[in-house]
Write a protein that holds these residues in place. Sequence first.
Motif, PDB file in Angstrom:
ATOM      1  N   UNK A  58       2.438   6.495  -6.941  1.00 22.80           N
ATOM      2  CA  UNK A  58       1.404   7.393  -7.457  1.00 22.80           C
ATOM      3  C   UNK A  58       1.851   8.846  -7.324  1.00 22.80           C
ATOM      4  N   UNK A  59       2.354   9.194  -6.158  1.00 24.94           N
ATOM      5  CA  UNK A  59       2.802  10.568  -5.916  1.00 24.94           C
ATOM      6  C   UNK A  59       4.001  10.930  -6.784  1.00 24.94           C
ATOM      7  N   UNK A  60       4.942  10.009  -6.935  1.00 26.96           N
ATOM      8  CA  UNK A  60       6.120  10.257  -7.776  1.00 26.96           C
ATOM      9  C   UNK A  60       5.696  10.501  -9.219  1.00 26.96           C
ATOM     10  N   UNK A  61       4.811   9.654  -9.740  1.00 23.42           N
ATOM     11  CA  UNK A  61       4.361   9.818 -11.121  1.00 23.42           C
ATOM     12  C   UNK A  61       3.589  11.120 -11.298  1.00 23.42           C
ATOM     13  N   UNK A  62       2.787  11.487 -10.304  1.00 17.65           N
ATOM     14  CA  UNK A  62       2.047  12.737 -10.380  1.00 17.65           C
ATOM     15  C   UNK A  62       3.008  13.928 -10.456  1.00 17.65           C
ATOM     16  N   UNK A  63       4.032  13.918  -9.645  1.00 14.50           N
ATOM     17  CA  UNK A  63       5.015  15.003  -9.650  1.00 14.50           C
ATOM     18  C   UNK A  63       5.791  15.021 -10.965  1.00 14.50           C
ATOM     19  N   UNK A  64       6.204  13.853 -11.445  1.00 13.47           N
ATOM     20  CA  UNK A  64       6.971  13.777 -12.695  1.00 13.47           C
ATOM     21  C   UNK A  64       6.152  14.328 -13.862  1.00 13.47           C
ATOM     22  N   UNK A  65       4.885  13.939 -13.952  1.00 15.49           N
ATOM     23  CA  UNK A  65       4.066  14.426 -15.063  1.00 15.49           C
ATOM     24  C   UNK A  65       3.672  15.885 -14.881  1.00 15.49           C
ATOM     25  N   UNK A  66       3.615  16.354 -13.645  1.00 10.04           N
ATOM     26  CA  UNK A  66       3.375  17.780 -13.399  1.00 10.04           C
ATOM     27  C   UNK A  66       4.581  18.590 -13.882  1.00 10.04           C
TER      28      UNK A  66
ATOM     29  N   UNK B 148      -4.185  -5.842  -4.453  1.00 15.07           N
ATOM     30  CA  UNK B 148      -4.030  -4.839  -3.401  1.00 15.07           C
ATOM     31  C   UNK B 148      -3.416  -3.551  -3.967  1.00 15.07           C
ATOM     32  N   UNK B 149      -2.443  -3.699  -4.843  1.00 10.63           N
ATOM     33  CA  UNK B 149      -1.805  -2.541  -5.467  1.00 10.63           C
ATOM     34  C   UNK B 149      -2.802  -1.770  -6.334  1.00 10.63           C
ATOM     35  N   UNK B 150      -3.572  -2.476  -7.131  1.00 15.33           N
ATOM     36  CA  UNK B 150      -4.568  -1.838  -7.999  1.00 15.33           C
ATOM     37  C   UNK B 150      -5.622  -1.114  -7.168  1.00 15.33           C
ATOM     38  N   UNK B 151      -6.116  -1.767  -6.134  1.00 12.90           N
ATOM     39  CA  UNK B 151      -7.125  -1.152  -5.264  1.00 12.90           C
ATOM     40  C   UNK B 151      -6.558   0.103  -4.606  1.00 12.90           C
ATOM     41  N   UNK B 152      -5.319   0.031  -4.143  1.00 14.37           N
ATOM     42  CA  UNK B 152      -4.689   1.193  -3.513  1.00 14.37           C
ATOM     43  C   UNK B 152      -4.584   2.354  -4.488  1.00 14.37           C
ATOM     44  N   UNK B 153      -4.150   2.079  -5.716  1.00 14.49           N
ATOM     45  CA  UNK B 153      -4.017   3.144  -6.716  1.00 14.49           C
ATOM     46  C   UNK B 153      -5.365   3.778  -7.039  1.00 14.49           C
ATOM     47  N   UNK B 154      -6.400   2.967  -7.152  1.00 15.75           N
ATOM     48  CA  UNK B 154      -7.733   3.498  -7.441  1.00 15.75           C
ATOM     49  C   UNK B 154      -8.234   4.341  -6.269  1.00 15.75           C
ATOM     50  N   UNK B 155      -8.015   3.872  -5.049  1.00 19.02           N
ATOM     51  CA  UNK B 155      -8.440   4.627  -3.861  1.00 19.02           C
ATOM     52  C   UNK B 155      -7.690   5.958  -3.776  1.00 19.02           C
ATOM     53  N   UNK B 156      -6.389   5.944  -4.031  1.00 19.86           N
ATOM     54  CA  UNK B 156      -5.617   7.194  -4.006  1.00 19.86           C
ATOM     55  C   UNK B 156      -6.141   8.156  -5.068  1.00 19.86           C
ATOM     56  N   UNK B 157      -6.466   7.637  -6.251  1.00 17.32           N
ATOM     57  CA  UNK B 157      -7.003   8.477  -7.314  1.00 17.32           C
ATOM     58  C   UNK B 157      -8.353   9.068  -6.914  1.00 17.32           C
ATOM     59  N   UNK B 158      -9.203   8.273  -6.290  1.00 11.00           N
ATOM     60  CA  UNK B 158     -10.496   8.761  -5.806  1.00 11.00           C
ATOM     61  C   UNK B 158     -10.294   9.836  -4.744  1.00 11.00           C
ATOM     62  N   UNK B 159      -9.338   9.625  -3.845  1.00  6.91           N
ATOM     63  CA  UNK B 159      -9.061  10.611  -2.802  1.00  6.91           C
ATOM     64  C   UNK B 159      -8.588  11.942  -3.404  1.00  6.91           C
ATOM     65  N   UNK B 160      -7.728  11.874  -4.412  1.00  2.69           N
ATOM     66  CA  UNK B 160      -7.294  13.101  -5.079  1.00  2.69           C
ATOM     67  C   UNK B 160      -8.476  13.791  -5.764  1.00  2.69           C
ATOM     68  N   UNK B 161      -9.385  13.007  -6.332  1.00  4.62           N
ATOM     69  CA  UNK B 161     -10.590  13.575  -6.933  1.00  4.62           C
ATOM     70  C   UNK B 161     -11.434  14.312  -5.901  1.00  4.62           C
ATOM     71  N   UNK B 162     -11.560  13.729  -4.718  1.00  4.56           N
ATOM     72  CA  UNK B 162     -12.318  14.374  -3.643  1.00  4.56           C
ATOM     73  C   UNK B 162     -11.625  15.635  -3.153  1.00  4.56           C
ATOM     74  N   UNK B 163     -10.299  15.572  -3.038  1.00  2.00           N
ATOM     75  CA  UNK B 163      -9.535  16.751  -2.627  1.00  2.00           C
ATOM     76  C   UNK B 163      -9.768  17.878  -3.629  1.00  2.00           C
TER      77      UNK B 163
ATOM     78  N   UNK C 287       0.848  -1.195   0.000  1.00  2.48           N
ATOM     79  CA  UNK C 287       0.000   0.000   0.000  1.00  2.48           C
ATOM     80  C   UNK C 287       0.885   1.246   0.000  1.00  2.48           C
ATOM     81  N   UNK C 288       1.892   1.255   0.849  1.00  2.00           N
ATOM     82  CA  UNK C 288       2.804   2.393   0.905  1.00  2.00           C
ATOM     83  C   UNK C 288       3.574   2.563  -0.401  1.00  2.00           C
ATOM     84  N   UNK C 289       3.976   1.457  -1.002  1.00  2.00           N
ATOM     85  CA  UNK C 289       4.660   1.513  -2.296  1.00  2.00           C
ATOM     86  C   UNK C 289       3.754   2.132  -3.356  1.00  2.00           C
ATOM     87  N   UNK C 290       2.495   1.690  -3.373  1.00  2.00           N
ATOM     88  CA  UNK C 290       1.542   2.187  -4.371  1.00  2.00           C
ATOM     89  C   UNK C 290       1.315   3.686  -4.203  1.00  2.00           C
TER      90      UNK C 290
END
Length: 147
Positions: free
Chosen positions: A11-19, A60-75, A4-7
Amino acid sequence: MEMVLRAVAIYLVLMVVFKIAGRRALLQMTSFDLILLLIISEATQQALLGNDFSVTGAALTIITLVVVDILFGLVKKYIHGAEDMIDGAPVVLVENGQLLRKKMKEADISYDDIMVSARNNQGIDTLDNIQFAILERNGHISIIPKQ
């Protein structure tokens, strides 16, 4: 818990890189960009899964990535200014047929990029016929023709 922590970290690293890469990276995909995307996806997969190649670990990795994406959407939905910070704001590149070169340079968009979009989307072949050209959050250039 490690997966979960890896995912989340990837996710955060890729978001920063593409930003940092900017929206221009989303605008046009060349063969080099496709190759780079494939390499990134392979490296990401290895970083996400580590030595655990189980179906449970992948799920578990896929679920974590989807949840993180949903959380960013809510933010982005509930915190004012978060969407501009995460996705960027639209940028006006042309106003009344005049190039806004400083904004074009900041966005890494060329005159040719604008004109390709103008020709493809509106059939416009000269800058004088463009009222506004706007780089959207998704990396596309919207063209509003002069009346």
